[in-house]
Design a protein around this motif. Structure first.
Motif, PDB file in Angstrom:
ATOM      1  N   LYS A 209     -47.431  41.601 -44.822  1.00 39.97           N
ATOM      2  CA  LYS A 209     -46.363  42.151 -45.653  1.00 39.97           C
ATOM      3  C   LYS A 209     -46.335  43.660 -45.427  1.00 39.97           C
ATOM      4  O   LYS A 209     -47.336  44.344 -45.649  1.00 39.97           O
ATOM      5  N   ILE A 210     -45.180  44.167 -44.979  1.00 40.02           N
ATOM      6  CA  ILE A 210     -45.042  45.570 -44.599  1.00 40.02           C
ATOM      7  C   ILE A 210     -44.261  46.301 -45.685  1.00 40.02           C
ATOM      8  O   ILE A 210     -43.207  45.839 -46.133  1.00 40.02           O
ATOM      9  N   ASN A 211     -44.790  47.457 -46.080  1.00 38.18           N
ATOM     10  CA  ASN A 211     -44.133  48.308 -47.064  1.00 38.18           C
ATOM     11  C   ASN A 211     -43.951  49.688 -46.432  1.00 38.18           C
ATOM     12  O   ASN A 211     -44.928  50.358 -46.107  1.00 38.18           O
ATOM     13  N   SER A 212     -42.688  50.093 -46.246  1.00 37.99           N
ATOM     14  CA  SER A 212     -42.393  51.386 -45.628  1.00 37.99           C
ATOM     15  C   SER A 212     -41.294  52.071 -46.428  1.00 37.99           C
ATOM     16  O   SER A 212     -40.262  51.464 -46.715  1.00 37.99           O
ATOM     17  N   THR A 213     -41.536  53.341 -46.800  1.00 34.24           N
ATOM     18  CA  THR A 213     -40.559  54.085 -47.599  1.00 34.24           C
ATOM     19  C   THR A 213     -39.647  54.963 -46.753  1.00 34.24           C
ATOM     20  O   THR A 213     -38.859  55.729 -47.299  1.00 34.24           O
ATOM     21  N   GLY A 214     -39.745  54.863 -45.446  1.00 38.47           N
ATOM     22  CA  GLY A 214     -38.871  55.655 -44.574  1.00 38.47           C
ATOM     23  C   GLY A 214     -39.475  55.773 -43.191  1.00 38.47           C
ATOM     24  O   GLY A 214     -40.680  55.606 -42.993  1.00 38.47           O
ATOM     25  N   GLY A 215     -38.643  56.028 -42.192  1.00 38.09           N
ATOM     26  CA  GLY A 215     -39.117  56.161 -40.826  1.00 38.09           C
ATOM     27  C   GLY A 215     -39.101  54.826 -40.100  1.00 38.09           C
ATOM     28  O   GLY A 215     -38.779  53.778 -40.664  1.00 38.09           O
ATOM     29  N   ASP A 216     -39.461  54.886 -38.802  1.00 36.91           N
ATOM     30  CA  ASP A 216     -39.487  53.694 -37.955  1.00 36.91           C
ATOM     31  C   ASP A 216     -40.932  53.291 -37.687  1.00 36.91           C
ATOM     32  O   ASP A 216     -41.832  54.129 -37.656  1.00 36.91           O
ATOM     33  N   TRP A 217     -41.131  52.023 -37.413  1.00 33.26           N
ATOM     34  CA  TRP A 217     -42.483  51.544 -37.132  1.00 33.26           C
ATOM     35  C   TRP A 217     -42.431  50.387 -36.140  1.00 33.26           C
ATOM     36  O   TRP A 217     -41.422  49.694 -36.014  1.00 33.26           O
ATOM     37  N   LYS A 218     -43.537  50.205 -35.437  1.00 27.88           N
ATOM     38  CA  LYS A 218     -43.761  49.047 -34.571  1.00 27.88           C
ATOM     39  C   LYS A 218     -45.126  48.473 -34.930  1.00 27.88           C
ATOM     40  O   LYS A 218     -46.060  49.224 -35.219  1.00 27.88           O
ATOM     41  N   LEU A 219     -45.238  47.150 -34.853  1.00 25.58           N
ATOM     42  CA  LEU A 219     -46.459  46.482 -35.311  1.00 25.58           C
ATOM     43  C   LEU A 219     -46.722  45.270 -34.437  1.00 25.58           C
ATOM     44  O   LEU A 219     -45.791  44.537 -34.078  1.00 25.58           O
ATOM     45  N   ASP A 220     -47.996  45.070 -34.070  1.00 22.88           N
ATOM     46  CA  ASP A 220     -48.353  43.852 -33.344  1.00 22.88           C
ATOM     47  C   ASP A 220     -49.725  43.364 -33.790  1.00 22.88           C
ATOM     48  O   ASP A 220     -50.502  44.107 -34.396  1.00 22.88           O
ATOM     49  N   VAL A 221     -50.000  42.081 -33.492  1.00 22.44           N
ATOM     50  CA  VAL A 221     -51.299  41.451 -33.746  1.00 22.44           C
ATOM     51  C   VAL A 221     -51.825  40.965 -32.407  1.00 22.44           C
ATOM     52  O   VAL A 221     -51.109  40.283 -31.652  1.00 22.44           O
ATOM     53  N   GLN A 222     -53.102  41.293 -32.108  1.00 20.08           N
ATOM     54  CA  GLN A 222     -53.730  40.853 -30.866  1.00 20.08           C
ATOM     55  C   GLN A 222     -55.000  40.070 -31.195  1.00 20.08           C
ATOM     56  O   GLN A 222     -55.739  40.418 -32.125  1.00 20.08           O
ATOM     57  N   ASP A 223     -55.230  39.041 -30.401  1.00 18.03           N
ATOM     58  CA  ASP A 223     -56.378  38.162 -30.602  1.00 18.03           C
ATOM     59  C   ASP A 223     -57.326  38.315 -29.416  1.00 18.03           C
ATOM     60  O   ASP A 223     -56.882  38.404 -28.261  1.00 18.03           O
ATOM     61  N   LEU A 224     -58.643  38.347 -29.696  1.00 20.19           N
ATOM     62  CA  LEU A 224     -59.637  38.466 -28.633  1.00 20.19           C
ATOM     63  C   LEU A 224     -59.965  37.065 -28.126  1.00 20.19           C
ATOM     64  O   LEU A 224     -60.571  36.260 -28.835  1.00 20.19           O
ATOM     65  N   ARG A 225     -59.563  36.796 -26.847  1.00 12.26           N
ATOM     66  CA  ARG A 225     -59.736  35.457 -26.284  1.00 12.26           C
ATOM     67  C   ARG A 225     -60.538  35.513 -24.993  1.00 12.26           C
ATOM     68  O   ARG A 225     -60.521  36.503 -24.303  1.00 12.26           O
TER      69      ARG A 225
END
Length: 225
Positions: A209-225
Motif C-alpha cells: 500500500k503506497i501513500n504519497s502526498t506529492g511527486g513521482d515515484w517508481k517501485l519494484d519488488v525483487q526476489d532472490l532466486r
C-alpha cells in the motif's frame, strides 16, 4: 283431667358424663376414668370462674384501652407464630444435606495445533552464492495506490525511486499479508529524493500500500532466486 307437665331434664356435670361414657377416641383404663373426669371438671370450673370475673372487668374498661389490649394480643399471637416458624426452619436446616454426586472425570482436551504466525523480518542485503535478484513486479505513479498481490521466497527486496515536489512531500510503502488482515511492516518512509531499498526475510504472498502526498515515484519488488 289435669295435664301432666314434663319434668325438665337436668344435664349431668361433665365429670359424670365422662365417667359414664368415657373418652370415645382414646380407650381409658378403668382406674384412670375417674381421675380424668375429675381433672376435666376442675378445668371447666376454673374456666367458668375466670370468665365470670373477666366479663365485668372488660365491661368496665374504656374503648381505647380495649382496642389497645386487642392490638397487644394480636402482636403476641403473631410473634408466637413467627417463633414457631423459625424453630421449624432451624430444624429443617439442621438436617444433613444430601451428598453431591461425584464429579465426572474431565475428558482430555483435544490437542489443536494453531497455525504458525507469519514472520517477516528486515535484514541487511543478503549474499547467497548461486542466486541472483529477479524483478517480480514494477509500479509507478504520483499518488496513493494499492498493488496487486505477489509471492516471494525466503529473501526479497523493495526498491523505489522518489522525486518529491519543490514544496516537499512524503513517500511511504506498507507491506500487508495477502488477505489484508495483517499489516506486516513498513518498507519505505522518506521525504528525500532519489533511490533506496529495503531487504526482507520471510516467504509468502503479500501486497503493498503506497501513500504519497506529492511527486513521482517508481517501485519494484525483487526476489532472490
Amino acid at each position: 283431667m289435669m295435664a301432666t307437665t314434663p319434668r325438665p331434664q337436668v344435664k349431668k356435670p361433665l365429670a359424670a358424663r365422662l365417667t359414664a361414657r368415657g373418652n370415645p377416641w382414646v380407650p381409658q383404663a378403668p382406674g384412670l376414668t375417674s381421675t380424668i373426669a375429675q381433672s376435666a371438671a376442675n378445668i371447666e370450673e376454673r374456666a367458668v370462674s375466670s370468665w365470670r370475673a373477666f366479663v365485668p372487668w372488660w365491661s368496665a374498661q374504656t374503648d381505647h384501652l380495649r382496642l389497645a389490649l386487642v392490638v397487644v394480643a394480636l402482636v403476641a399471637v403473631i410473634s408466637l407464630l413467627n417463633l414457631t416458624a423459625a424453630g421449624i426452619g432451624r430444624l429443617g436446616a439442621s438436617q444433613p444435606a444430601p451428598a453431591a454426586p461425584a464429579a465426572q472425570p474431565a475428558k482430555a482436551a483435544s490437542t489443536v495445533t494453531a497455525p504458525s504466525a507469519r514472520v517477516l523480518a528486515s535484514e541487511a542485503a543478503p549474499i547467497v552464492p548461486g542466486k541472483a535478484w529477479a524483478a517480480t513486479q514494477l509500479w509507478q505513479g504520483s499518488g496513493g495506490r494499492v498493488t496487486e498481490s505477489f509471492s516471494v521466497s525466503g529473501h526479497w527486496r523493495v526498491d523505489w525511486l522518489y522525486n518529491p515536489p519543490q514544496s516537499g512531500g512524503i513517500f511511504q510503502v506498507f507491506i500487508y499479508s495477502a488477505d489484508g488482515a495483517l499489516l506486516m511492516d513498513m518498507a519505505a518512509n522518506t521525504q528525500r529524493s532519489g533511490p533506496d531499498s529495503t531487504f526482507w526475510a520471510g516467504p509468502g504472498t503479500y501486497f503493498l500500500k503506497i501513500n504519497s502526498t506529492g511527486g513521482d515515484w517508481k517501485l519494484d519488488v525483487q526476489d532472490l532466486r
